[in-house]
Design a protein around this motif. Structure first.
Motif: not given
Ligand SMILES: [Zn+2]
Length: 345
Positions: A123-125, A161-165, A248-250, A290-294
Motif C-alpha cells: 500500500g505505501h506508494h 522500514w521498506d527499502v522504498h520511500h 523486507y526489500d531492504a 509491504e514489499g520484499g521480493y527475494n
Molecule cells: Zn519496497
C-alpha cells in the motif's frame, strides 16, 4: 503475550506470476510459518474483512476508487507501467486494507497484544489520487486514519522500514500533526522522494521523518538510525498506536533494493519497535506487509519478526552482510538532530 496473524487465501488471487509482486511471495511466507511448528502454534489466526468505501475514502479521492473499479470491471489494466489491476484486484485490495483494519481493531479492542497482517497488494506508494508502485490502496494510511476516526486516537505513528520511500503515506499525512510518518529507505532509489529535509507541511511540521540511507547501509547503520533518531522521535511524539509498514526489500538478498539488512538485522529492528511500543503505547503494535521480493529472505525475515514479537529466539544466524563495511550515517544523524523538531536535542 499474544500475536494475531491476518491471512487469507484470497490474497493469492491477485497474481501476475512474472511480476516481482506476485502471489508466490505469500506462499513462501505461509510455508515458512507452517514449517515452524513452535511459531504457528502460538499465532492467533485473524480473519480480514472488506474495507468500506468510507474507510478507503477517508484517505483517498473518490476518483481513484472509481478509476480502479472501472479498470477491474473492464477486464483489468495497468494503473501505471508496473502496477497491474486484474478483474478481482480491487476486491482483493479492499480485503488487504480490511486486513489492516482487522489487525488494528484486534489490538485496540485488546483482544491481542500485537498483530501482523500478511496482506497484498501492498500500500505505501498509493497517494490520495494515484495507484502506483504495485500499490492500489494505502493500507497503512487507511489503518491509521481508522484508528483516529473510530477509536479517537490523538496520535498514531507509522514506521516504514521498506527499502522504498512510502511517498503515498507521506502525501496523505504531510499536513496532519496527528500522524507521524517515519521512513528508512535507500537513497538514491525509486520513487525519489523522502529527502531528510521533507518534514511535513505547515500544520504537520515535524510529523514526517525521513532517513534516506546510502547504498549498502546494513545492520549496523539501521541499528544506529533506529536508536539515535527513530527511538527519540517516537519517545517525543508518544503515539497511542505504532503501525509498521513492514517491507523486507531492504534485505541484502533483495533484487530490487540497494541496502544490506540481514535476516537477523530485521529481527533486531523488530525487537527495537517492540520495546518502543511497550514503552510508549502499552505494546500496541501492528505490522503490515509491504514489499520484499527475494522469496527466501522475505519468508525468513517475516518469521524472524513474528518470533521476535512473541519473544522467541529469532533463529536467524547473523549474515555475513553484517561484516561488509557500511557507509557513515553520522552526517545524516547530525543533520536530523540539528533540524528535526522531534529529534532535536
Ligand atoms: Zn519496497
Amino acid at each position: 503475550m499474544s500475536l494475531a496473524l491476518v491471512s487469507h487465501s484470497t490474497y493469492l488471487d491477485h497474481d501476475e506470476p512474472s511480476h516481482p509482486e506476485c502471489a508466490a511471495r505469500l506462499r513462501s511466507i505461509n510455508s515458512a510459518i507452517a514449517a515452524d511448528t513452535q511459531l504457528s502454534a502460538l499465532l492467533q489466526p485473524l480473519e480480514p474483512r472488506r474495507a468500506t468505501d468510507a474507510e478507503i475514502l477517508a484517505v483517498h479521492q473518490a476518483g481513484l476508487l472509481h478509476q480502479l473499479e472501472h479498470m477491474a470491471a473492464d477486464g483489468g489494466d495497468w494503473a501505471d507501467p508496473e502496477t497491474y489491476v486484474l478483474p478481482n484486484s480491487v476486491e482483493i485490495a479492499r480485503l488487504a486494507a480490511g486486513g489492516a483494519l482487522a489487525a488494528v481493531s484486534a489490538v485496540l479492542d485488546q483482544r491481542v497484544d500485537q498483530a501482523f497482517a500478511l496482506i497484498r497488494p501492498p500500500g505505501h506508494h498509493a497517494t490520495p489520487s494515484t495507484a502506483m508502485g504495485f500499490c492500489l490502496f494505502n493500507n497503512a494510511a487507511i489503518a491509521a486514519q481508522f484508528a483516529r476516526d473510530q477509536y479517537g486516537l490523538e496520535r498514531v505513528a507509522i514506521l516504514d522500514w521498506d527499502v522504498h520511500h512510502g511517498n503515498g503515506t507521506q502525501d496523505i499525512f504531510e499536513n496532519d500533526p496527528h500522524v507521524l510518518y517515519i521512513s528508512t529507505h535507500g537513497w538514491p532509489l525509486w520513487p525519489g522522494t523522502g529527502h531528510w529535509r521533507e518534514m511535513g507541511g505547515q500544520a504537520g511540521a515535524g510529523s514526517i521523518l525521513n532517513l534516506p540511507l546510502p547504498p549498502l547501509t546494513g545492520d549496523m547503520g539501521f541499528d544506529m538510525a533506529f536508536r539515535q533518531v527513530i527511538a527519540p522521535a517516537i519517545q517525543s511524539f508518544r503515539p497511542q498506536l505504532l503501525i509498521v509498514s513492514a517491507g523486507y526489500d531492504a534485505h541484502i538478498q533483495d533484487p530490487l533494493g540497494s541496502l544490506a539488512v540481514s535476516t537477523a538485522g530485521y529481527a533486531n529492528l523488530a525487537a527495537i519497535v517492540y520495546n518502543l511500543a511497550a514503552e510508549v503505547c502499552d505494546g500496541r503494535l501492528v505490522g503490515l506487509l509491504e514489499g520484499g521480493y527475494n522469496l527466501e529472505a522475505l519468508a525468513h525475515s517475516v518469521v524472524a519478526t513474528l518470533r521476535t514479537w512473541l519473544q522467541l529466539p529469532h533463529g536467524a544466524s547473523a549474515h555475513a552482510a553484517t561484516h561488509i563495511p557500511e557507509p557513515d550515517l553520522t552526517p545524516l544523524i547530525n543533520a536530523l538532530r540539528a533540524a528535526h523538531p522531534l529529534v532535536q536535542r
